[in-house]
Design an enzyme around this catalytic site. Structure first.
Site, short mmCIF file in Angstrom:
data_model
loop_
_atom_site.label_atom_id
_atom_site.label_comp_id
_atom_site.label_asym_id
_atom_site.label_seq_id
_atom_site.Cartn_x
_atom_site.Cartn_y
_atom_site.Cartn_z
N GLY A 1 1.88 3.13 -6.41
CA GLY A 1 0.44 3.13 -6.14
C GLY A 1 0.03 1.85 -5.44
O GLY A 1 0.77 0.86 -5.45
N GLN B 1 -5.26 -4.94 -2.74
CA GLN B 1 -3.87 -5.37 -2.54
C GLN B 1 -3.47 -5.47 -1.07
O GLN B 1 -2.44 -6.05 -0.75
CB GLN B 1 -2.91 -4.41 -3.26
CG GLN B 1 -3.02 -4.48 -4.76
CD GLN B 1 -2.00 -3.56 -5.38
OE1 GLN B 1 -2.22 -2.37 -5.49
NE2 GLN B 1 -0.86 -4.12 -5.79
N CYS C 1 3.86 -3.93 -10.49
CA CYS C 1 2.77 -3.92 -9.51
C CYS C 1 3.32 -4.53 -8.22
O CYS C 1 4.05 -5.51 -8.29
CB CYS C 1 1.62 -4.77 -10.06
SG CYS C 1 0.23 -4.96 -8.94
N LEU C 2 2.97 -3.95 -7.08
CA LEU C 2 3.49 -4.50 -5.81
C LEU C 2 3.00 -5.92 -5.56
O LEU C 2 3.61 -6.65 -4.79
CB LEU C 2 3.10 -3.58 -4.64
CG LEU C 2 3.86 -2.25 -4.56
CD1 LEU C 2 3.38 -1.42 -3.38
CD2 LEU C 2 5.36 -2.48 -4.47
N HIS D 1 -3.96 1.99 -13.76
CA HIS D 1 -3.56 0.73 -13.13
C HIS D 1 -4.32 0.50 -11.82
O HIS D 1 -4.89 -0.56 -11.61
CB HIS D 1 -2.05 0.77 -12.88
CG HIS D 1 -1.48 -0.44 -12.20
ND1 HIS D 1 -0.61 -1.31 -12.81
CD2 HIS D 1 -1.67 -0.92 -10.94
CE1 HIS D 1 -0.29 -2.28 -11.95
NE2 HIS D 1 -0.91 -2.07 -10.80
N GLU D 2 -4.32 1.51 -10.95
CA GLU D 2 -4.93 1.32 -9.62
C GLU D 2 -6.45 1.18 -9.71
O GLU D 2 -7.05 0.39 -8.99
CB GLU D 2 -4.56 2.47 -8.68
CG GLU D 2 -3.06 2.65 -8.42
CD GLU D 2 -2.32 1.38 -8.07
OE1 GLU D 2 -2.92 0.45 -7.49
OE2 GLU D 2 -1.12 1.29 -8.41
N HIS E 1 -7.49 -2.29 -10.55
CA HIS E 1 -7.45 -3.21 -9.40
C HIS E 1 -8.82 -3.31 -8.72
O HIS E 1 -9.17 -4.36 -8.18
CB HIS E 1 -6.45 -2.71 -8.35
CG HIS E 1 -5.05 -3.23 -8.52
ND1 HIS E 1 -4.72 -4.57 -8.46
CD2 HIS E 1 -3.87 -2.58 -8.71
CE1 HIS E 1 -3.41 -4.72 -8.60
NE2 HIS E 1 -2.87 -3.52 -8.76
#
Ligand code: NI
Length: 160
Positions: free
Chosen positions: A46, A51, A90-91, A132-133, A136
């Site tokens: 995701g 991000q 997480c990226l 999670h997303e 953000h």
């Protein structure tokens, strides 16, 4: 196709609140497509607007399960049910993982890439990814709510 630059932990943009999208137009669709390309490039599940340095309420998710990637605008969790203990990364935190407690099931309302209202009832990994997303978009990172002391650095496997 365009790969955007990923913002990493420590970049203050990750802590900012994203703005609602007024209109799902071609610019937003291009952003969503770039986010999918960027997520795939780095093998992520995701990615959220901040991000890639864009403070708009947009997320993409791909569980690599054969379904098309999800592209959601202004997503909102309207119901959460149950609990699951998960391993999460997480990226924006390369090679770092922690244990978390996430809802087992969430109901999300959003607009899709055509600007149509959608409602998603998601379980397990998809419920985790959506939670999670969407966090953000409010400047919340997974380490904020991890089980304390569980953050680990895992050495990536060398590519042949
Ligand atoms: Ni993340």
């Amino acid at each position: 196709m365009a790969i955007r630059e990923i913002r990493f932990n420590g970049d203050e943009i990750l802590r900012k609140k994203s703005r609602e999208v007024d209109e799902v137009n071609d610019r937003i669709r291009e952003l969503l497509q770039d986010m999918i390309d960027t997520m795939h490039e780095y093998n992520g599940v995701g990615l959220a607007g901040p991000q890639v340095g864009i403070l708009k309420r947009v997320i993409v998710i791909d569980l690599y399960d054969g379904n098309e990637p999800l592209q959601l605008v202004n997503p909102k969790i309207i119901k959460a049910k149950g609990k699951q203990e998960v391993e999460e990364g997480c990226l924006s935190f390369p090679n770092q993982f922690a244990k978390m407690i996430r809802p087992k099931e969430v109901t999300v309302e959003a607009l899709n890439q055509e600007g149509k209202k959608v409602k998603i009832v998601a379980k397990d990994l998809l419920a985790q990814a959506l939670s999670h997303e969407i966090e953000h978009l409010d400047g919340i990172l997974f380490v904020d709510n991890m089980v304390p002391g569980t953050l680990e650095y895992i050495e990536p496997e060398a590519e042949e």
